[in-house]
Motif scaffolding. Structure first.
Motif, mmCIF file in Angstrom:
data_model
loop_
_atom_site.group_PDB
_atom_site.id
_atom_site.type_symbol
_atom_site.label_atom_id
_atom_site.label_comp_id
_atom_site.label_asym_id
_atom_site.label_seq_id
_atom_site.Cartn_x
_atom_site.Cartn_y
_atom_site.Cartn_z
ATOM 1 N N ASP A 81 0.853 -1.141 0.198
ATOM 2 C CA ASP A 81 -0.070 0.083 0.059
ATOM 3 C C ASP A 81 0.722 1.279 0.023
ATOM 4 O O ASP A 81 0.664 2.268 -0.677
ATOM 5 N N THR A 82 1.871 1.225 1.001
ATOM 6 C CA THR A 82 2.875 2.340 0.688
ATOM 7 C C THR A 82 3.418 2.314 -0.535
ATOM 8 O O THR A 82 3.447 3.642 -0.979
ATOM 9 N N GLU B 113 -2.404 17.840 -3.489
ATOM 10 C CA GLU B 113 -2.207 18.359 -4.766
ATOM 11 C C GLU B 113 -0.903 19.199 -4.740
ATOM 12 O O GLU B 113 -0.377 19.753 -3.948
ATOM 13 N N TYR B 114 -0.337 19.027 -5.993
ATOM 14 C CA TYR B 114 1.084 19.389 -6.240
ATOM 15 C C TYR B 114 0.845 20.543 -7.433
ATOM 16 O O TYR B 114 -0.033 20.515 -8.143
ATOM 17 N N THR C 269 3.867 5.233 -5.542
ATOM 18 C CA THR C 269 3.827 5.476 -6.980
ATOM 19 C C THR C 269 2.862 6.408 -7.430
ATOM 20 O O THR C 269 2.996 7.242 -8.344
ATOM 21 N N VAL C 270 1.761 6.581 -6.838
ATOM 22 C CA VAL C 270 0.636 7.478 -7.218
ATOM 23 C C VAL C 270 0.991 8.761 -6.981
ATOM 24 O O VAL C 270 0.975 9.748 -7.870
ATOM 25 N N ALA C 271 1.750 9.142 -5.769
ATOM 26 C CA ALA C 271 2.222 10.472 -5.500
ATOM 27 C C ALA C 271 3.310 10.976 -6.531
ATOM 28 O O ALA C 271 3.157 11.852 -7.257
ATOM 29 N N ASN C 272 4.189 10.187 -6.862
ATOM 30 C CA ASN C 272 5.083 10.346 -7.936
ATOM 31 C C ASN C 272 4.537 10.614 -9.095
ATOM 32 O O ASN C 272 5.056 11.637 -9.820
ATOM 33 N N GLN C 273 3.530 9.676 -9.792
ATOM 34 C CA GLN C 273 3.102 9.846 -10.865
ATOM 35 C C GLN C 273 2.307 11.320 -10.843
ATOM 36 O O GLN C 273 2.274 12.153 -12.019
#
Length: 181
Positions: free
Chosen positions: A52-53, A166-167, A58-62
């Motif tokens: 999960d981490t 959000e970035y 991966t989702v955050a990096n994407q």
């Protein structure tokens, strides 16, 4: 009679001891099985938490990479019609201060000649210690009156800021041209 009584008492005591040992052994075996099952469940949970981490990372990096790529494409892909409106399209991809800084680097009026700037290649490099700073190597193709006049390989440093998951691009620094073959 005493001997018989002692023998019977001893036999009953030994029998009780054997039954108790057998019962304790069964209880111990049951507890060991439960412990083993609990340890397996714990290992499974740890694996799931790790997955999960990794998935969340991966989702955050994407998300970060998408903001960088879309932000740079919005800023660097323009023509006479989109020369000024590209800054409006940056609203969801960059902070207000960054957009203002980029506007100050540009003319307030679109060029008189037909122009087109197009992002051709883009490679994003992760910073080794700062998870919100990236180096971006890119190439843009600049056309004037429908004829390509330059192809510029450039290097940017992009710093993101995170707000509520959000970035946005917080800083965009052109580090200059890069060498080509």
């Amino acid at each position: 009679m005493k001997k018989l009584l002692l023998t019977v008492t001893g036999s009953v005591t030994v029998l009780i001891l054997f039954v108790s040992l057998f019962s304790l052994n069964q209880t111990n075996q049951t507890l060991e099985n439960k412990l083993s099952k609990t340890e397996n469940d714990l290992k499974t949970m740890e694996k799931l938490i790790k997955q999960d981490t990794q998935f969340n990372d991966t989702v955050a990096n994407q998300k970060k990479l998408t903001v960088i790529e879309e932000g740079l494409r919005t800023y660097l892909d323009y023509d006479n019609d989109t020369y000024l409106t590209r800054f409006e399209h940056l609203q969801n991809k960059a902070t207000r201060e960054t957009i203002q800084y980029l506007k100050e680097l540009s003319s307030e009026e679109p060029p008189l000649l037909d122009i087109k700037n197009q992002l051709q290649e883009l490679t994003i490099y992760l910073h080794p210690t700062d998870e919100l700073t990236y180096l971006v190597q890119l190439t843009t193709e600049y056309s004037l009156d429908y004829e390509v006049v330059s192809t510029l390989p450039q290097l940017y440093q992009v710093t993101l800021i995170e707000t509520n998951g959000e970035y946005k691009i917080n800083q965009l620094i052109n580090l200059g041209l890069t060498a080509t073959n």
